[in-house]
Design a protein around this motif. Structure first.
Motif, PDB file in Angstrom:
ATOM      1  N   ARG A  83       0.825  -1.204   0.000  1.00 39.13           N
ATOM      2  CA  ARG A  83       0.000   0.000   0.000  1.00 39.13           C
ATOM      3  C   ARG A  83       0.865   1.261   0.000  1.00 39.13           C
ATOM      4  NH1 ARG A  83      -4.923   1.706   4.082  1.00 39.13           N
ATOM      5  NH2 ARG A  83      -5.338   3.669   3.037  1.00 39.13           N
ATOM      6  N   TYR A  84       1.997   1.220   0.703  1.00 40.98           N
ATOM      7  CA  TYR A  84       2.936   2.342   0.758  1.00 40.98           C
ATOM      8  C   TYR A  84       4.260   1.914   0.151  1.00 40.98           C
ATOM      9  CZ  TYR A  84      -0.331   3.944   4.379  1.00 40.98           C
ATOM     10  OH  TYR A  84      -1.450   4.310   5.078  1.00 40.98           O
ATOM     11  N   ILE A  85       5.027   2.888  -0.275  1.00 41.24           N
ATOM     12  CA  ILE A  85       6.378   2.617  -0.761  1.00 41.24           C
ATOM     13  C   ILE A  85       7.371   3.284   0.188  1.00 41.24           C
ATOM     14  CG2 ILE A  85       5.733   2.364  -3.187  1.00 41.24           C
ATOM     15  CD1 ILE A  85       6.765   5.244  -3.615  1.00 41.24           C
ATOM     16  N   GLN A  86       8.602   2.784   0.184  1.00 40.89           N
ATOM     17  CA  GLN A  86       9.633   3.344   1.036  1.00 40.89           C
ATOM     18  C   GLN A  86      10.807   3.751   0.168  1.00 40.89           C
ATOM     19  OE1 GLN A  86      10.953   0.718   4.115  1.00 40.89           O
ATOM     20  NE2 GLN A  86      12.248   2.232   5.066  1.00 40.89           N
ATOM     21  N   GLY A  87      11.312   4.955   0.402  1.00 39.94           N
ATOM     22  CA  GLY A  87      12.444   5.419  -0.376  1.00 39.94           C
ATOM     23  C   GLY A  87      12.993   6.705   0.198  1.00 39.94           C
ATOM     24  N   THR A  88      13.862   7.317  -0.574  1.00 41.28           N
ATOM     25  CA  THR A  88      14.498   8.562  -0.169  1.00 41.28           C
ATOM     26  C   THR A  88      13.920   9.705  -0.985  1.00 41.28           C
ATOM     27  OG1 THR A  88      16.521   7.360   0.338  1.00 41.28           O
ATOM     28  CG2 THR A  88      16.712   9.742   0.082  1.00 41.28           C
ATOM     29  N   LEU A  89      13.401  10.719  -0.308  1.00 43.70           N
ATOM     30  CA  LEU A  89      12.837  11.886  -0.969  1.00 43.70           C
ATOM     31  C   LEU A  89      13.964  12.844  -1.332  1.00 43.70           C
ATOM     32  CD1 LEU A  89      10.395  13.644  -1.820  1.00 43.70           C
ATOM     33  CD2 LEU A  89      10.451  14.603   0.497  1.00 43.70           C
ATOM     34  N   THR A  90      14.017  13.237  -2.590  1.00 41.70           N
ATOM     35  CA  THR A  90      14.987  14.219  -3.056  1.00 41.70           C
ATOM     36  C   THR A  90      14.218  15.394  -3.638  1.00 41.70           C
ATOM     37  OG1 THR A  90      16.538  12.458  -3.586  1.00 41.70           O
ATOM     38  CG2 THR A  90      16.967  14.597  -4.560  1.00 41.70           C
ATOM     39  N   VAL A  91      14.550  16.597  -3.168  1.00 46.80           N
ATOM     40  CA  VAL A  91      13.868  17.812  -3.607  1.00 46.80           C
ATOM     41  C   VAL A  91      14.893  18.718  -4.278  1.00 46.80           C
ATOM     42  CG1 VAL A  91      12.519  19.817  -2.874  1.00 46.80           C
ATOM     43  CG2 VAL A  91      12.246  17.632  -1.687  1.00 46.80           C
ATOM     44  N   ARG A 133      14.185  24.429  -7.451  1.00 49.05           N
ATOM     45  CA  ARG A 133      12.780  24.381  -7.884  1.00 49.05           C
ATOM     46  C   ARG A 133      11.969  23.530  -6.908  1.00 49.05           C
ATOM     47  NH1 ARG A 133      12.249  23.716 -14.160  1.00 49.05           N
ATOM     48  NH2 ARG A 133      10.318  22.974 -13.291  1.00 49.05           N
ATOM     49  N   ALA A 134      12.120  23.805  -5.629  1.00 47.48           N
ATOM     50  CA  ALA A 134      11.547  22.950  -4.592  1.00 47.48           C
ATOM     51  C   ALA A 134      10.029  22.802  -4.698  1.00 47.48           C
ATOM     52  CB  ALA A 134      11.917  23.482  -3.203  1.00 47.48           C
ATOM     53  N   GLN A 135       9.323  23.836  -5.160  1.00 46.28           N
ATOM     54  CA  GLN A 135       7.870  23.740  -5.253  1.00 46.28           C
ATOM     55  C   GLN A 135       7.429  22.953  -6.485  1.00 46.28           C
ATOM     56  OE1 GLN A 135       6.673  27.837  -5.119  1.00 46.28           O
ATOM     57  NE2 GLN A 135       6.667  27.879  -2.902  1.00 46.28           N
ATOM     58  N   LEU A 136       8.353  22.725  -7.422  1.00 50.40           N
ATOM     59  CA  LEU A 136       7.975  22.093  -8.682  1.00 50.40           C
ATOM     60  C   LEU A 136       8.613  20.733  -8.922  1.00 50.40           C
ATOM     61  CD1 LEU A 136       8.362  25.268 -10.932  1.00 50.40           C
ATOM     62  CD2 LEU A 136       6.252  24.362  -9.951  1.00 50.40           C
ATOM     63  N   GLU A 137       9.729  20.445  -8.275  1.00 53.76           N
ATOM     64  CA  GLU A 137      10.473  19.256  -8.662  1.00 53.76           C
ATOM     65  C   GLU A 137      10.980  18.481  -7.447  1.00 53.76           C
ATOM     66  OE1 GLU A 137      14.472  18.471 -11.201  1.00 53.76           O
ATOM     67  OE2 GLU A 137      13.120  20.002 -11.938  1.00 53.76           O
ATOM     68  N   ALA A 138      10.517  17.244  -7.335  1.00 54.33           N
ATOM     69  CA  ALA A 138      10.966  16.329  -6.292  1.00 54.33           C
ATOM     70  C   ALA A 138      10.680  14.911  -6.759  1.00 54.33           C
ATOM     71  CB  ALA A 138      10.246  16.605  -4.978  1.00 54.33           C
ATOM     72  N   PHE A 139      11.424  13.946  -6.223  1.00 57.62           N
ATOM     73  CA  PHE A 139      11.148  12.555  -6.560  1.00 57.62           C
ATOM     74  C   PHE A 139      11.540  11.662  -5.400  1.00 57.62           C
ATOM     75  CE2 PHE A 139      15.455  13.346  -7.960  1.00 57.62           C
ATOM     76  CZ  PHE A 139      16.150  12.204  -7.579  1.00 57.62           C
ATOM     77  N   VAL A 140      11.020  10.432  -5.419  1.00 57.79           N
ATOM     78  CA  VAL A 140      11.355   9.442  -4.406  1.00 57.79           C
ATOM     79  C   VAL A 140      12.150   8.342  -5.077  1.00 57.79           C
ATOM     80  CG1 VAL A 140      10.450   7.734  -2.783  1.00 57.79           C
ATOM     81  CG2 VAL A 140       9.298   9.939  -3.038  1.00 57.79           C
TER      82      VAL A 140
END
Length: 87
Positions: A57-65, A69-76
């Protein structure tokens, strides 16, 4: 505080700013103690998160922002899915 009292006793704006910063710092320390030293409170109990990760149901990873462009671009980045494994 001593610096302001000794050198700028009549500079009301500086004293108000200092008091405001001091109050904000006290509130942040109080919140940190309430959250057991964690900067942000947990949204779900750990046992629910662990069960959700196991069930998919959930995924686990590292959030990179992106800092520019912090309000527009991030990924896990998912654990086990890095550039080293893909090559």
């Amino acid at each position: 505080q001593n610096y302001l009292d000794n050198f700028w006793p009549d500079l009301k704006a500086a004293h108000e700013l200092f008091d405001s910063i001091l109050q904000a710092r006290r509130e942040r320390e109080s919140e940190s103690q309430e959250n057991n030293g964690k900067e942000y409170p947990e949204h779900l109990p750990m046992e629910i998160l662990e069960a959700g990760i196991k069930s998919g149901r959930y995924i686990q990873g590292t959030l990179t922002v992106n800092k520019h462009r912090a309000q527009l671009e991030a990924f896990v980045r998912l654990q086990g899915f890095g550039s080293k494994e893909a090559g």
